[in-house]
Scaffold this active site. Structure first.
Site, PDB file in Angstrom:
ATOM      1  N   LYS A 108     109.523 117.523  35.529  1.00  0.00           N
ATOM      2  CA  LYS A 108     109.609 116.469  36.545  1.00  0.00           C
ATOM      3  C   LYS A 108     109.062 115.150  36.020  1.00  0.00           C
ATOM      4  O   LYS A 108     109.315 114.100  36.596  1.00  0.00           O
ATOM      5  CB  LYS A 108     108.858 116.903  37.801  1.00  0.00           C
ATOM      6  CG  LYS A 108     107.415 117.273  37.546  1.00  0.00           C
ATOM      7  CD  LYS A 108     106.817 117.993  38.738  1.00  0.00           C
ATOM      8  CE  LYS A 108     105.496 118.627  38.339  1.00  0.00           C
ATOM      9  NZ  LYS A 108     104.939 119.516  39.290  1.00  0.00           N
ATOM     10  N   LYS A 134     100.379 116.039  26.298  1.00  0.00           N
ATOM     11  CA  LYS A 134     100.142 115.004  27.317  1.00  0.00           C
ATOM     12  C   LYS A 134      99.279 113.855  26.816  1.00  0.00           C
ATOM     13  O   LYS A 134      99.260 112.786  27.427  1.00  0.00           O
ATOM     14  CB  LYS A 134      99.551 115.623  28.591  1.00  0.00           C
ATOM     15  CG  LYS A 134     100.531 116.574  29.255  1.00  0.00           C
ATOM     16  CD  LYS A 134     100.343 116.714  30.741  1.00  0.00           C
ATOM     17  CE  LYS A 134     101.536 117.495  31.308  1.00  0.00           C
ATOM     18  NZ  LYS A 134     101.487 117.730  32.717  1.00  0.00           N
ATOM     19  N   LYS A 140     111.447 121.479  27.591  1.00  0.00           N
ATOM     20  CA  LYS A 140     111.479 122.152  28.891  1.00  0.00           C
ATOM     21  C   LYS A 140     111.872 121.164  29.987  1.00  0.00           C
ATOM     22  O   LYS A 140     111.588 119.959  29.879  1.00  0.00           O
ATOM     23  CB  LYS A 140     110.151 122.840  29.204  1.00  0.00           C
ATOM     24  CG  LYS A 140     109.059 121.949  29.720  1.00  0.00           C
ATOM     25  CD  LYS A 140     107.943 122.742  30.421  1.00  0.00           C
ATOM     26  CE  LYS A 140     107.065 121.733  31.168  1.00  0.00           C
ATOM     27  NZ  LYS A 140     106.168 122.216  32.142  1.00  0.00           N
TER      28      LYS A 140
END
Ligand code: ATP
Ligand code: LTN
Length: 334
Positions: free
Chosen positions: A198, A114, A195
């Site tokens: 969203k 991230k 993966k």
């Protein structure tokens, strides 16, 4: 009678929930609620570790709560609540941060993913796993249903609980992860090496729980497939079709072997068509209940009652933790 074992898990209100969240985590929440004392929360304090629009955060928090109930979580059995409604999360989160080492937080792959390529990375993103540990330890949870990507955070939580108990005496329960055998890592529809997420800017890469049946059909018909035409489960050689088979297996409630047998000799086209119908049949009733819950406004009372239940447990653990660490506790009025 011995005390029932406790289960805790959380989902971030940071966008549309996907079929990955459902298969990897939420579906297990529903199964576990019958046999355990369960706490399921919407982790808004975690969501703000990356920037959030205030109006969107509010809407998504309510939306995720309604999705929990729509998916089958029964508020009479499980406490459903919002993390920030229980202030002890922030309090124990700070304490866990002080027990965490920089080195172990630097090793967290979610942080690496991230923060990669960004020049302004919030400190909250770095200490995110310490807050997650506090979430779990506050409830003395025995089991934590999560997808595969959270394994490393669970390991850290176990280390922190052990470290606390070693330094200050047996206080905290060391939790176990509860990870599905099939579906712990649902992959992206456009790239089975990533993966399903969203936060992926390509909406075709994920199925959102609130996608319309037509969108679901479209996304599945466009999903990437491997070379060849056989429906065989082989994540190494045929990662794309294996991912679709995993989704099928979960939605239809049959094993991967049964999926393979059912489609022997048939091609990708027929399989994908049926898969889309399996996913639609799984999500349509959930979407119907979701609309009813949103319209009724009942979610506010569910969240109020859930936070009350959660707070009662969180207060006890926080007091025990502070006492063990040598905090001077405020005296009660005489
Ligand atoms: P993002 O996709 O934005 O990185 P996230 O969906 O991983 O976020 P959460 O919403 O907090 O973050 O995840 C909730 C739960 O869903 C976690 O237990 C996580 O492991 C699980 N989960 C998320 N994506 C998948 C997936 N693709 N397959 C299986 N489980 C998943
Ligand atoms: N880190 C998790 C969300 C999360 C969580 C938790 C999961 C926050 N607190 C406590 C289980 C238990 C995620 O990103 N998916």
């Amino acid at each position: 009678m011995s005390k029932p074992l406790r289960v805790l898990s959380g989902i971030q209100p940071s966008g549309k929930l996907t079929l990955g969240n459902y298969i990897g985590a939420m579906k297990n929440f529903v199964e576990l609620q019958k046999d355990y004392e369960c706490f399921f929360m919407i982790v808004d304090l975690h969501a703000i570790t990356v920037p959030q629009e205030p109006a969107a955060l509010r809407e998504q928090t309510e939306s995720v709560a309604a999705l929990f109930i729509a998916a089958g979580i029964d508020p009479a059995q499980a406490a459903v609540f919002v993390q920030s409604h229980v202030p002890q999360h922030a309090e124990l989160g700070w304490i866990m941060t002080t027990l965490s080492y920089m080195g172990e937080l630097e090793r967290m792959t979610q942080f690496k993913d991230k923060s990669e390529g960004k020049d302004a990375v919030g400190a909250g993103l770095f200490v995110y796993p310490s807050l997650m540990a506090a979430d779990i330890l506050l409830y003395q949870a025995n089991l934590v249903p999560v997808g595969d990507d959270q394994k490393q955070h669970l390991e850290l939580t176990r280390d922190l609980a052990g470290r606390f108990n070693f330094k200050f005496g047996e206080t905290l329960t060391v939790p176990e992860p509860y990870i599905p055998k099939v579906g712990a890592r649902i992959m992206s529809l456009d790239d089975a090496s990533k993966k399903m997420s969203k936060s992926n800017p390509n909406a075709g890469s994920f199925i959102a729980l609130l996608d319309s049946p037509d969108d679901i059909r479209k996304k599945i018909s466009r999903a990437k497939t491997d070379l060849g035409r056989e429906i065989v489960f082989d994540p190494k050689e045929k990662p794309e079709i294996s991912n679709l088979m995993t989704i099928y297996s979960n939605c239809a409630g049959i094993s991967l072997e049964e999926v393979q047998a059912r489609y022997e000799g048939q091609g990708y086209g027929a399989f994908k068509k049926d898969l889309a119908e399996q996913v639609v049949a799984t999500l349509e009733p959930l979407q119907q209940r979701y609309r009813e819950i949103r319209e009724s406004g009942e979610i506010h009372e569910i969240l109020r009652a859930g936070a009350e239940k959660a707070r009662a447990v969180a207060e006890v653990t926080t007091r025990q933790v502070k006492e063990a660490m040598g905090f001077l506790l405020p005296s009660s009025k005489r």
